[in-house]
Enzyme design. Structure first.
Site, PDB file in Angstrom:
ATOM      1  N   ASP A 135      14.962  10.642  38.903  1.00 20.54           N
ATOM      2  CA  ASP A 135      15.720   9.471  39.184  1.00 20.54           C
ATOM      3  C   ASP A 135      15.054   8.650  40.547  1.00 20.54           C
ATOM      4  O   ASP A 135      15.583   7.990  41.105  1.00 20.54           O
ATOM      5  CB  ASP A 135      16.986  10.113  39.960  1.00 20.54           C
ATOM      6  CG  ASP A 135      18.134   9.064  39.782  1.00 20.54           C
ATOM      7  OD1 ASP A 135      18.242   8.385  38.772  1.00 20.54           O
ATOM      8  OD2 ASP A 135      18.987   9.210  40.571  1.00 20.54           O
ATOM      9  N   ASP A 175      17.441   8.775  31.775  1.00 18.81           N
ATOM     10  CA  ASP A 175      16.835   7.599  32.769  1.00 18.81           C
ATOM     11  C   ASP A 175      15.385   7.728  33.050  1.00 18.81           C
ATOM     12  O   ASP A 175      14.796   6.565  33.627  1.00 18.81           O
ATOM     13  CB  ASP A 175      17.854   7.753  34.287  1.00 18.81           C
ATOM     14  CG  ASP A 175      19.156   7.385  34.299  1.00 18.81           C
ATOM     15  OD1 ASP A 175      19.622   6.902  33.246  1.00 18.81           O
ATOM     16  OD2 ASP A 175      19.510   7.645  35.111  1.00 18.81           O
ATOM     17  N   ASP A 316      28.631  10.937  39.952  1.00 26.11           N
ATOM     18  CA  ASP A 316      27.213  10.054  39.768  1.00 26.11           C
ATOM     19  C   ASP A 316      26.544  10.102  40.979  1.00 26.11           C
ATOM     20  O   ASP A 316      25.432   9.745  40.929  1.00 26.11           O
ATOM     21  CB  ASP A 316      27.868   8.480  39.501  1.00 26.11           C
ATOM     22  CG  ASP A 316      28.236   8.467  38.168  1.00 26.11           C
ATOM     23  OD1 ASP A 316      27.960   9.004  37.219  1.00 26.11           O
ATOM     24  OD2 ASP A 316      29.022   7.710  37.838  1.00 26.11           O
TER      25      ASP A 316
END
Length: 341
Positions: A135, A175, A316
């Site tokens: 991330d 991601d 999230d």
């Protein structure tokens, strides 16, 4: 001419014990050969019988999901407890992270999930989420160092191959590719993903790389990022809309655009929280969202199926009132399921 008579050699008697031992050795060899042939035949049938995910694919509802844990705890108000109870029964991808399932425990976790898949007559769907620099330091920052990541994904792969009788769906590092252009690490990430793919692939295992979503990278840009990994020939396709809220129709169109540019790759689409569509450009705990269509509802020649990948009710990140990313958030679970109860 007189015939010469050669003396007869004395007949040697083989000891009975040696005869028995020899027979046992021969029988053992035959049994071993039969076992090898049987194993090869079983593997062949499993390979020939392997089918990719499709409409009507049903995945496991994990008994150790955070929704299931919240349902057992019953610590919320009436709406929150009802939401947790309902969500705990919904087929949803289980996220393997090194924080919750470290290297010495992850094999057992996958084995347990595989056993659940057999009991539920379902496919197993996991998201592998432990990439180095995961991330890019954002809300879900973390991950393993390269050596530990190699060992961790190796254990996951061993456990998956031990469950060759069930269908396995692997969403590999959400991601990771869509973020690579902003992290400046596409080649590093491609190397880590290459190792993970090599560790995880096997019979009846369908791997999907991160493909972002329709409101992130334009198709040509996302296609370039995917192409740069040199992994497309070794995976089934891409996972779209993971942890996001984009409309299903928009994601189908995006999947087709990517497939056209990348030689016919396939896709799965996350519909776990897109029932009310997106909230503009807000991706981090937007208010007013709803769970989407159940997994296995849709598919076509490019989209294998939709799935619930991001577990509804998990935050999230620390934004819009949410707790740390991945934490169970009872209020969000209640809001997402308000039309289901």
């Amino acid at each position: 001419m007189a015939r010469t008579h050669r003396p007869k050699r004395p007949r040697r008697r083989i000891p009975r014990a040696l005869v028995v031992v020899g027979a046992i050795v021969v029988i053992a060899a035959l049994i071993a050969a039969i076992a090898v042939v049987g194993s090869l035949v079983t593997t062949l049938f499993q390979t020939l019988g392997a089918r990719p995910p499709a409409v009507d694919t049903r995945i496991v509802a994990p008994d150790e999901s955070k929704a299931a844990q919240a349902a057992r705890a019953g610590a919320g108000d009436a709406d929150e407890n009802a939401a947790a109870e309902w969500l705990s029964t919904q087929p949803t991808t289980y996220w393997l992270t090194p924080e919750i399932d470290p290297v010495d425990e992850v094999w057992d976790r996958v084995a347990h999930l595989a056993a659940e898949a057999r009991d539920q007559k379902a496919a197993l769907s996991i998201a592998v989420y432990g990439l180095p620099d995961r991330d890019c330091g954002n809300h879900s920052a973390g991950g393993l160092d390269p050596d530990a990541y190699r060992e961790w994904t190796g254990r996951i792969g061993d456990a998956l191959r031990n469950a060759s009788d069930i269908q396995k769906i692997v969403v590999l590092e959400p991601d990771s590719i869509a973020l690579a252009s902003s992290c400046g690490s596409i080649q590093d990430r491609a190397g880590y993903l290459r190792g993970a793919v090599d560790s995880i692939r096997g019979t009846n295992t369908w791997i999907y790389l991160d493909g972002g979503h329709s409101s992130w990278h334009p198709p040509a840009e996302m296609a370039d990022l995917l192409r740069a990994t040199n992994l497309l020939s070794d995976v089934r396709g891409v996972a779209l809309n993971v942890s996001n809220y984009q409309d299903t129709a928009a994601e189908f169109a995006y999947a087709h655009a990517l497939s056209d540019q990348l030689g016919g790759i396939h896709a799965v689409i996350d519909t776990s929280r897109n029932g009310a569509g997106p909230a503009g450009s807000e991706w981090c705990n937007p208010a007013g969202r709803l769970v989407g269509s159940p997994g296995g509802s849709y598919g076509d020649g490019v989209v294998d199926t939709n799935l619930w990948i991001k577990p509804p009710g998990e935050s999230d990140g620390e934004c819009n009132g949410g707790p740390v990313a991945g934490t169970w958030w009872p209020a969000a679970a209640a809001e997402l399921t308000r039309e289901q109860r």
